[in-house]
Motif scaffolding. Structure first.
Motif: not given
Length: 604
Positions: A2-7, A186-204
């Motif tokens: 299992d992979s917990k998201i948001g934690s 684009l939005i889904d890729t940005a948010i999922s990448t933030a969660l996978k990489e544990s780094k900030p993302v930028y969405i304009s």
């Protein structure tokens, strides 16, 4: 698996389970109920808002500007999402940082360029601390791209990419949404990448796109289910075998936890390893709060010459040390003065293991490595027994004479008594780093500070965000006067949110940490009437109580009031101390960092 998201970390409070894949054998309760196309909800803005709620974000820290106003309307309209208006973008970013430390992910929303370049410093800090922060910017009208027009809020060039280029080095993904066809992706890729990489993302998001319905948003978004990272099994087995051989032949091995335990989600596995092997257990300063200090083999903070008592002697005299997720920079190494030898060290990073001067193993996850290693190590209590033999209990500050001017060590002795499972400590950059390191954290007491980036003023916004994320805890923030002057305005936002934080404003007349590195007239600041400032901000709206303390009797009375009659208020306690009253650790650390900073150039 299992992979917990948001934690971010199993040691921290878990976020909402919505958006997390169900446990094995369980059935997901999230329904993908259709939303009629052309309804008010089938829009880009509402899709983004729903995604934030799904991953555990219930508060977005925002500053309005003409490019993001329509988008803010969509965020406000989303059930379960609260828009927290901040006084400036920098504090909004710091608040998203503090929120992410507790919830596992945070978000802020600002306007194009003037807002984006203001928040970028906070986003850089989140990047350095491996925090997934979703930075949302209201961008130009989609029709203006490629037109050679000059827009307001820019530097006067028809090129709109300046903000994007600034964010490219401090985020792991950048999405510029200027048409509806690929906005969903684009939005889904940005948010999922933030969660996978544990780094900030930028969405304009183009200012004219947020409220427009589109078929790609016509259904409730399916919750993310991110594929978990897996260890290379052959590499894992080889790494465990080599590490077990290395540690089992050692006479007095030790374990030291580092800050990357959080991003590796390996806190529990690290403690399980400590339970199994019996090694003396310590943490680097930036990992304080990630490892339970009530563990039976815990010996304190390892920070070279400014370690807690008797800890450095045990670590540096060990014949083998296992470092879990360390960051060895000039600050954490006290000006590169640690007495460690590479050949004695096992360095475990989130996906890599390096053993002494010998082999290195990639694609090995930290938590998998610890759990497998725990089964292969022989119990060895030698280092902890040595610590137990040499340990002498810490003394107490000298007793204050009646009405004697308050000393900093007396202040922190009182703060120590305030700590419980229902509190959290936020330590600002400065002498509070050193004084708060000496606090003994009870089980479940939160602790946060920003050591890698070390941006003064961080703690005001971070306190706002952390307290908003966990309202059941009372945050105790220790902030110096110089740092407070950078970001003081968002005490206002704390009051608007009804927070009950206790702020200890330590007024010693300047930038004390910089005085100890290199003194000069620039380290002396204009004194403010800090309680008067907070009273003016309060202005009779919200619950707020302020006081000044100059001696222990007044401090005792203030703490009794803050934890008693005013326990439901934001309490601001200005503590007036001598300008030269610092911890002994800062004196030592400052001189060593100064020596490192002043090294002459190498011969050419």
């Amino acid at each position: 698996m299992d992979s917990k998201i948001g934690s971010l970390d199993t040691c921290k409070p878990a976020s909402s389970a919505v958006g997390c894949p169900p446990a094995k054998g369980a059935v997901s309760t999230v329904q993908a109920s259709p939303i009629p196309y052309n309804s008010a909800e089938a829009t880009l803005g509402r899709h983004l808002a729903r995604r934030l709620v799904q991953i555990g974000v219930n508060d977005v820290f925002a500053v309005p500007g003409d490019f993001n106003l329509t988008l803010l309307d969509d965020l406000i309209a989303e059930p379960g999402l609260n828009l927290v208006g901040c006084c400036n973008e920098l504090n909004a970013g710091y608040a998203a940082d503090g929120y992410a430390r507790s919830r596992g992910v945070g978000a802020c929303a600002v306007t194009f360029t003037v807002g984006g370049l203001s928040v970028v410093n906070a986003i850089a800090g989140a990047y350095s601390e491996n925090l997934p922060v979703i930075c949302i910017v209201g961008g130009p009208n989609s029709n203006d791209y490629g037109t050679n027009r000059i827009l307001h809020h820019t530097i006067g060039l028809p090129d709109f990419s300046q903000e994007l280029r600034c964010f490219q080095t401090v985020t792991c993904y950048q999405a510029v949404v200027n048409n509806l066809e690929d906005a969903h992706e684009l939005i889904d890729t940005a948010i999922s990448t933030a969660l996978k990489e544990s780094k900030p993302v930028y969405i304009s998001v183009g200012c004219n796109l947020s409220a427009i319905p589109h078929p790609t948003f016509s259904r409730e978004p399916v919750p993310f289910s991110l594929s978990p990272k897996l260890s290379n099994q052959m590499g894992l087995e080889a790494a465990v075998e080599a590490a077990a051989k290395f540690l089992n032949k050692a006479v007095k091995p030790v374990m030291v936890g580092g800050p990357k335990l959080r991003v590796a989600k390996a806190c529990e596995a690290f403690v399980e390893l400590a339970d199994a092997c019996g090694f003396a257990l310590s943490v680097m300063p930036s990992a304080k709060g990630l490892v339970p200090e009530h563990h039976p083999h815990f010996i304190g903070t390892y920070w070279g010459a400014v370690s807690t008592a008797f800890c450095a002697e045990i670590v540096e005299s060990a014949d083998a040390y296992l470092f879990a997720g360390p960051i060895f920079n000039d600050y954490s190494s006290v000006g590169y003065s640690l007495l460690l030898k590479k050949e004695k060290a096992i360095i475990v990073q989130p996906d890599r293991v390096v053993i002494g001067n010998g082999p290195a193993f990639g694609c090995v996850l930290m938590k998998d490595f610890f759990r497998a290693l725990a089964k292969r190590l022989k119990p060895n209590l030698t280092a902890y027994e040595n610590y137990h033999r040499i340990y002498v209990p810490e003394g107490h500050p000298l007793k204050c004479e009646p009405k004697e001017p308050l000393r900093v060590n007396v202040l922190f002795e009182h703060i120590q008594r305030m700590l419980s499972s229902e509190t959290a400590v936020i330590a600002e950059t400065g002498d509070s780093w050193f004084n708060c390191q000496k606090l003994k954290l009870p089980p479940a007491c939160g602790y946060e500070f920003q050591m890698q980036y070390g941006s003064i003023g961080w703690s005001v916004g971070a306190t706002l965000g952390y307290a908003q994320a966990v309202p059941e805890k009372r945050v105790i923030a220790c902030i110096g006067d110089g740092s407070f002057q950078v970001t003081a305005q968002d005490v206002s936002t704390m009051l608007r949110c009804g927070q009950k934080t206790i702020i200890f404003l330590i007024n010693n007349g300047g930038y004390t940490i910089e005085v100890e590195i290199h003194d000069g007239p620039y380290n002396v600041i204009k004194n403010w009437n800090y309680t008067g400032l907070v009273d003016a901000i309060h202005n009779g709206e919200g619950k707020c109580w302020t006081t000044k303390v100059r001696c222990e009797e007044e401090l005792t009375e203030a703490i009794e009031t803050a934890t008693g009659a005013k326990k439901d208020c934001l309490c601001f306690i200005e503590v007036i101390v001598h300008k030269d009253d610092t911890s002994k650790e800062l004196l030592e650390w400052g001189s060593r960092v100064s020596a490192a900073n002043s090294r002459p150039p190498n011969p050419q």
